[in-house]
Design an enzyme around this catalytic site. Sequence first.
Site, mmCIF file in Angstrom:
data_model
loop_
_atom_site.group_PDB
_atom_site.id
_atom_site.type_symbol
_atom_site.label_atom_id
_atom_site.label_comp_id
_atom_site.label_asym_id
_atom_site.label_seq_id
_atom_site.Cartn_x
_atom_site.Cartn_y
_atom_site.Cartn_z
ATOM 1 N N TYR A 101 0.933 -1.356 -0.282
ATOM 2 C CA TYR A 101 -0.119 -0.033 0.002
ATOM 3 C C TYR A 101 0.892 1.426 -0.164
ATOM 4 C CZ TYR A 101 -0.053 -0.121 5.360
ATOM 5 O OH TYR A 101 0.133 -0.473 6.646
ATOM 6 N N GLU A 102 0.026 2.286 -0.329
ATOM 7 C CA GLU A 102 0.742 3.831 -0.450
ATOM 8 C C GLU A 102 1.695 3.792 -1.650
ATOM 9 O OE1 GLU A 102 -0.569 6.054 0.640
ATOM 10 O OE2 GLU A 102 -1.558 4.901 2.232
ATOM 11 N N GLY A 103 1.417 2.805 -2.757
ATOM 12 C CA GLY A 103 2.198 2.575 -4.059
ATOM 13 C C GLY A 103 3.243 1.514 -3.674
ATOM 14 N N GLN B 23 7.442 2.561 -6.280
ATOM 15 C CA GLN B 23 8.208 3.575 -5.493
ATOM 16 C C GLN B 23 9.488 3.621 -6.399
ATOM 17 O OE1 GLN B 23 7.237 5.565 -3.116
ATOM 18 N NE2 GLN B 23 5.183 4.433 -3.114
#
Length: 568
Positions: free
Chosen positions: A432-434, A439
């Site tokens: 999650y969060e990319g 990233q």
Amino acid sequence: MTYTAPVREIAFCLDHVVGAGRLARTDRYADATDDARDAILTEAARLCEQVLAPLNIVSDRQGAVLENGVVRTTPGFREAYKAIAEGGWVGISADPEFGGMGLPMTFTTAVNEMMSSACLSLGLCPLLSQGQIEALENHASDEIKALYLPRLISGEWTGTMNLTEPSAGSDVGALRSRAEPDGQGTWRVTGQKIFISWGDHDVAENVVHLVLARLPGAPSGTKGISLFLVPKFIPDENGAPGQANSLRVVSLEHKMGLHGSPTAVMEFDGARGWMIGPENGGMACMFTMMNNARLGVGVQGLGVAEAAYQKALAYARERRQGRTPIGDGNGAIVDHADVRRMLLRMKTLTEAARAICLDTAFSTDMARALSGDEAAAWKARAAFLTPIAKAFGTDVGNEVAYEGVQVHGGMGYIEETGAAQFSRDVRVTAIYEGTNGIQAMDLTGRKMMDGGAAARALLAELRAVDEPSGRLGRAVDALARATDWMLDNQPNDRFAGAVPYLRMWGLTLGAAALVKGAAAASGDDARRRAALADWFLRAELSAVPGLAEAACTGAAPLYALSADDLAA
């Protein structure tokens, strides 16, 4: 085994590796003295050790449930969250105008590590609020700030972020949620969002959602997305939770781990919302929260790594199995060479990740505290470090938790020991969060749009670290060559090698941190830190040349086989 907050190690890293003492020499953070930091770390450690940590295994066995439309959290979570809120831990870095402490993100990051170690499921809740607070501070109207920030900072209300939809995951621009004007200066938001952490619960009196949606006639893709604040309960004229908004929890996900954290499918059915930022400018506003969360998620990986290491070390020192080279024939397994290898790997990777995460937070703080060219340089440094902190921190969390199970042997596979929970809980942080692949693509794409200036500035810092064996220097040389290759090649070729390239940065920055720590220590601590740094340089940093080859191979080998070939 109980969790012990690594206050001494965090303070050492801040003082001697990151150099965070510079914060107190700025006007903005003049109150961020060593004494203030030590007091905060000591109090946070007490909270994490005594209140949060005992709930970790409970949250795994008695997770959140949805009953008749009401989300009920793990027994003990409400009281523990109250302790977090009343202690002021949600608003450490928030604006004092609205009740925050106004202290550096560096301090918040240190506290968040301890919360993540103690009970990651519960620690997620204040982390989300912190990201929303920063987004509102930067993009909301004065009216919204005055109403919502004091309540979010106090912990009376909690925040969420609503991006993902069934048809729009990493491709946020494909979202279908819509918002229509209602003629009252507000908007009616309709759509379904999935994977919403702490989307509903019973630990606070209101839940404030930040929701991405598309206006009528808005452009396609991310350029046509706006951001809306949609509360569970619409505040009344006194600012208290009033009428229920038109939203509901459809279901809670049955997850591999993090059972105590309610992950909701949210349905918005003409829910009343307030626009944050300009029309069609929602992604820029949400990125404020997302960047905050990316560092926070890296710290979650770090926190689990620390907890998993502590548990594995305690077990290895107690468990007796077989003849060891330095024992009496009935020695503890900590004296077996391979167990030592695993423990050294766990400890050094954890310390490396801690240094990178704290350095990222420190760079963010310096960018805010300074002005002009100095601020711009620190801002670029923080931006470059953020995807590294997120991906390397969560990779380390997963790797250290895996090694923790292995140190326990067969008992690691038995749930009662608690080792497996760390591995299950931390797994999602790399997603999650990319995802960590995203990233890495961000690092080799958007973060290289400055022509490599930020990368080369960091390389210069690494070259200045005195490491007599030459191992660090050779790694920096390989990293510099890979950076040049990235700048000279096309996006998809960069993306093909992005993950090993980011890993090169994580290992090299981590090695430099360990070397700096060894040089700054004294007495027996210097001997210990020198041995840790030496092992890391030999065993972990030695991977960098091979990673460089993988990073600079290009995309062609990935497409040498067709999809049908892969299925053959």
